[in-house]
Structures are given as C-alpha cells and as structure tokens.
Write a protein that holds these residues in place. Structure first.
Motif, PDB file in Angstrom:
ATOM      1  N   THR A 111       0.762  -1.171   0.041  1.00  0.00           N
ATOM      2  CA  THR A 111      -0.045   0.173   0.072  1.00  0.00           C
ATOM      3  C   THR A 111       0.849   1.304  -0.056  1.00  0.00           C
ATOM      4  O   THR A 111       0.315   2.233  -0.769  1.00  0.00           O
ATOM      5  CB  THR A 111      -0.951   0.083   1.233  1.00  0.00           C
ATOM      6  N   LEU A 112       1.795   1.180   0.702  1.00  0.00           N
ATOM      7  CA  LEU A 112       2.535   2.481   1.044  1.00  0.00           C
ATOM      8  C   LEU A 112       3.627   2.703  -0.320  1.00  0.00           C
ATOM      9  O   LEU A 112       3.754   3.783  -0.810  1.00  0.00           O
ATOM     10  CB  LEU A 112       3.857   2.312   2.069  1.00  0.00           C
TER      11      LEU A 112
ATOM     12  N   TYR B   9       1.114   4.602  -2.602  1.00  0.00           N
ATOM     13  CA  TYR B   9       1.210   5.800  -2.158  1.00  0.00           C
ATOM     14  C   TYR B   9       2.289   6.848  -2.552  1.00  0.00           C
ATOM     15  O   TYR B   9       2.425   8.070  -2.582  1.00  0.00           O
ATOM     16  CB  TYR B   9       0.720   6.213  -0.531  1.00  0.00           C
ATOM     17  N   HIS B  10       3.471   6.188  -2.132  1.00  0.00           N
ATOM     18  CA  HIS B  10       4.747   7.100  -2.353  1.00  0.00           C
ATOM     19  C   HIS B  10       5.066   7.340  -3.773  1.00  0.00           C
ATOM     20  O   HIS B  10       5.967   7.845  -4.083  1.00  0.00           O
ATOM     21  CB  HIS B  10       6.012   6.242  -1.513  1.00  0.00           C
TER      22      HIS B  10
ATOM     23  N   LEU C 288      -2.356   0.440   9.218  1.00  0.00           N
ATOM     24  CA  LEU C 288      -2.104   0.743   7.705  1.00  0.00           C
ATOM     25  C   LEU C 288      -2.487   2.025   7.478  1.00  0.00           C
ATOM     26  O   LEU C 288      -2.128   2.935   6.966  1.00  0.00           O
ATOM     27  CB  LEU C 288      -2.635  -0.121   6.935  1.00  0.00           C
TER      28      LEU C 288
ATOM     29  N   ALA D 229      -0.463   4.716   8.602  1.00  0.00           N
ATOM     30  CA  ALA D 229       0.686   4.692   8.026  1.00  0.00           C
ATOM     31  C   ALA D 229       0.435   5.609   6.907  1.00  0.00           C
ATOM     32  O   ALA D 229       1.143   6.652   6.613  1.00  0.00           O
ATOM     33  CB  ALA D 229       0.979   3.367   7.382  1.00  0.00           C
ATOM     34  N   VAL D 230      -0.651   5.507   6.219  1.00  0.00           N
ATOM     35  CA  VAL D 230      -1.086   6.431   4.986  1.00  0.00           C
ATOM     36  C   VAL D 230      -1.321   7.744   5.479  1.00  0.00           C
ATOM     37  O   VAL D 230      -0.711   8.640   4.991  1.00  0.00           O
ATOM     38  CB  VAL D 230      -2.405   5.720   4.346  1.00  0.00           C
TER      39      VAL D 230
ATOM     40  N   THR E 162       1.559   9.711   6.589  1.00  0.00           N
ATOM     41  CA  THR E 162       2.368  10.155   5.561  1.00  0.00           C
ATOM     42  C   THR E 162       1.707  11.466   4.707  1.00  0.00           C
ATOM     43  O   THR E 162       2.572  12.179   4.149  1.00  0.00           O
ATOM     44  CB  THR E 162       2.473   8.854   4.352  1.00  0.00           C
ATOM     45  N   LEU E 163       0.810  11.370   4.548  1.00  0.00           N
ATOM     46  CA  LEU E 163       0.072  12.317   3.983  1.00  0.00           C
ATOM     47  C   LEU E 163      -0.204  13.853   4.756  1.00  0.00           C
ATOM     48  O   LEU E 163      -0.132  14.605   4.418  1.00  0.00           O
ATOM     49  CB  LEU E 163      -1.534  12.052   3.393  1.00  0.00           C
TER      50      LEU E 163
END
Lengths: 92, 212
Positions: free
Chosen positions: A77-78, A81-82, B40, B43-44, B47-48
């Motif tokens: 998933t990351l 996004y990254h 998760l 984490a997302v 990050t945002l």
C-alpha cells in the motif's frame, strides 16, 4: 524463570528509552528509532513471554506468517502512495 | 488423571498442547491483520498529513501513556508467572497471578477511561464539537479518529481478555488445572500477550510523534 525477570527488566528499560528518545530531537531518525525500540519490545514479548522461542517450528511459522502478511499489506500500500504523482501530493 | 485430560483425537498430551497453541496462533494471526488494517490507515494518513499528526500527538499525555504501557508489560509478566504456576500444578500462585493480571488490566482501562474523559472535556473528539487551536485543525481530526478507533478496539480486546481471564480464574480456583492439563491457561496467556504487543506499538505511534 530468572530469564523471565531479566526480560521484564529489559522491557522496562526499553520503555524508558522510548520515552527518553521522544524528548531528543533527532529529526527524521526519531520515527525509525521509536519503531525499532517497539519492535524489540514486541520480539521480546513474543519470543519469551509467548514462549515462541521454545516452541516447535510449526508455531514459529504461524507467528511469522501473521507479521509477514502484515508487512505485505503495509509495504504494498505504501509503495502505491509513495509513487503517486503531483495531483496526490498535498501541501504540508 | 493423565488419561482423563487427553482428548481421544490426540495421540499424546504433547500433541494436544501443540494443537491448542496452534489454534490460538491461527486466531492471533487474524488479529494481527485485524489491527493491521488500522495501522495501515495510520501509516497512510501520517504520510499524507505529518504536521497534523505531530500537532495531535503533542496533545497526548505521555506520562499516562507510559504508565499504561508499564501496567500492561507488568500484567504480561504476571500472566507468564500464572502460566508457569499452572504448568507446575501450583493452584494458589496460579489464582493469585491471574487475579493480579486482571487487576492490572482494570487499572489500564481505568487510566484509558480517564484519558478519554479528558479528551472529551478538551473538545478533542472528532466531529462537530471538535476544537483545536492549530493551523492543522482540520486534518488533526484524522489523527484523533485513528486514536479513538485504535485504542477503542484495543480496549474492547482488553475487556474481552478480562472476561476470558475471569472464566480461567474461576476454573483455576476450582482446581481444574494441573501439571498434565494447563492448555487453557497458556493459550489465554497468548491472547493477553498479544493485546500487550498491540499496545507496545500503539504507544509510540500515538503518543510520541511530535518531539517535545
């Protein structure tokens, strides 16, 4: 049995370390260090309190698989996004 | 005693014990993924919106969180001691350590409840009543939503754990466990340790984000 008490002391020391490090400015290193300490504590609990270290390989495999798939989920998933482009970057 | 404790589908007590452990681990794997989904999401969104997460985390009470972590780590210790007592066939220490574990669990929930109340009073519960004096006000609600969801789910697991421990403690007091039969105590312990491990990760991720 003595080992159990040693592990407990180690966990407490790591707890103090976690909190202590949070008050020290290490910039981008803070997150990996906090996670590393948390991982260490978790490993100690799993190996010794949950007796995985003394258990059969079958148990090892089941325990490892859980965290392995969690790793896939987060990693995949990351990774998405990254690597998203401009439209998804939001102002900080 | 030995023969009565061995269920007929197993070859010996060792296989029976290992099956019990495996069964609980299979369940715990599902729990890893269950909580994992929330981690998760964390984490997302971190990050945002890193700034909002730092701002939100700075409003958390570190001493209380650290105390709660210590409480849970200690309860895991008493749980290990309880399992050890069960495997040695020592009834009194077993009951004593089980009760100690439960008391620590209740202490944890009490501190959590106090923290929730404080958040309510400070208008930090996401929704129409949310107030926060920060430029990150809007996205900080994401942090607090995750805080309440993750610690709420964790607290629910603690409550279930206390229920399980109550049953185990009652059975223990009645002398149900012995050197040859201690599986329920051990696998209940596995569940308890797992809930502890979840908190070990929750604490730094929720309380220690913004460095002071």
């Amino acid at each position: 049995m003595k080992r159990i008490w040693q592990i407990y002391v180690a966990l407490m020391v790591l707890l103090v370390a976690t909190v202590g490090v949070a008050y020290v400015h290490l910039g981008p290193l803070n997150v990996p260090i906090a996670l590393a300490i948390a991982f260490t504590k978790a490993i100690l609990v799993i190996l010794f309190f949950m007796h995985v270290k003394a258990s059969s390989k079958l148990i090892w495999i089941f325990a490892a698989i859980g965290f392995l798939f969690f790793g896939y989920m987060v990693g995949g998933t990351l990774m998405d996004y990254h690597t998203r482009g401009q439209p998804y970057r939001l102002p900080r | 005693m030995s023969d009565r404790d061995l269920s007929h589908q197993f070859e010996d007590l060792q296989q029976q014990s290992e099956s019990a452990d495996m069964g609980m681990w299979v369940f715990l794997v599902t729990e890893v993924l269950f909580f994992g989904g929330l981690f998760l999401a964390y984490a997302v969104y971190r990050t945002l919106y890193p700034g909002a997460f730092e701002a939100g985390s700075r409003l958390m009470d570190i001493p209380l969180g650290a105390l709660n972590t210590a409480v849970l780590l200690t309860s895991s210790l008493t749980m290990v001691l309880a399992v050890h007592a069960a495997e040695e066939g020592h009834k009194k220490p077993l009951v004593r350590y089980l009760i100690l574990t439960m008391i620590l669990g209740v202490v944890f929930l009490g501190i959590k409840g106090f923290e929730y109340h404080h958040k309510f009073v400070e208008h930090l519960i996401p929704g129409p009543g949310f107030e926060m004096d920060s430029v990150h006000r809007q996205h900080a609600q994401i942090f607090f939503s995750l805080y309440f969801t993750m610690t709420g789910l964790h607290a629910l697991h603690m409550i279930i754990g206390l229920g399980v421990m109550t049953v185990i403690a009652i059975l223990a007091a009645r002398g149900r466990f012995s050197r040859t039969y201690s599986n329920p105590v051990r696998i209940a312990g596995l569940y308890w340790h797992f809930v502890d491990v979840v908190w070990i990760f929750l604490f730094p991720l929720l309380y220690l984000v913004g460095t002071r």
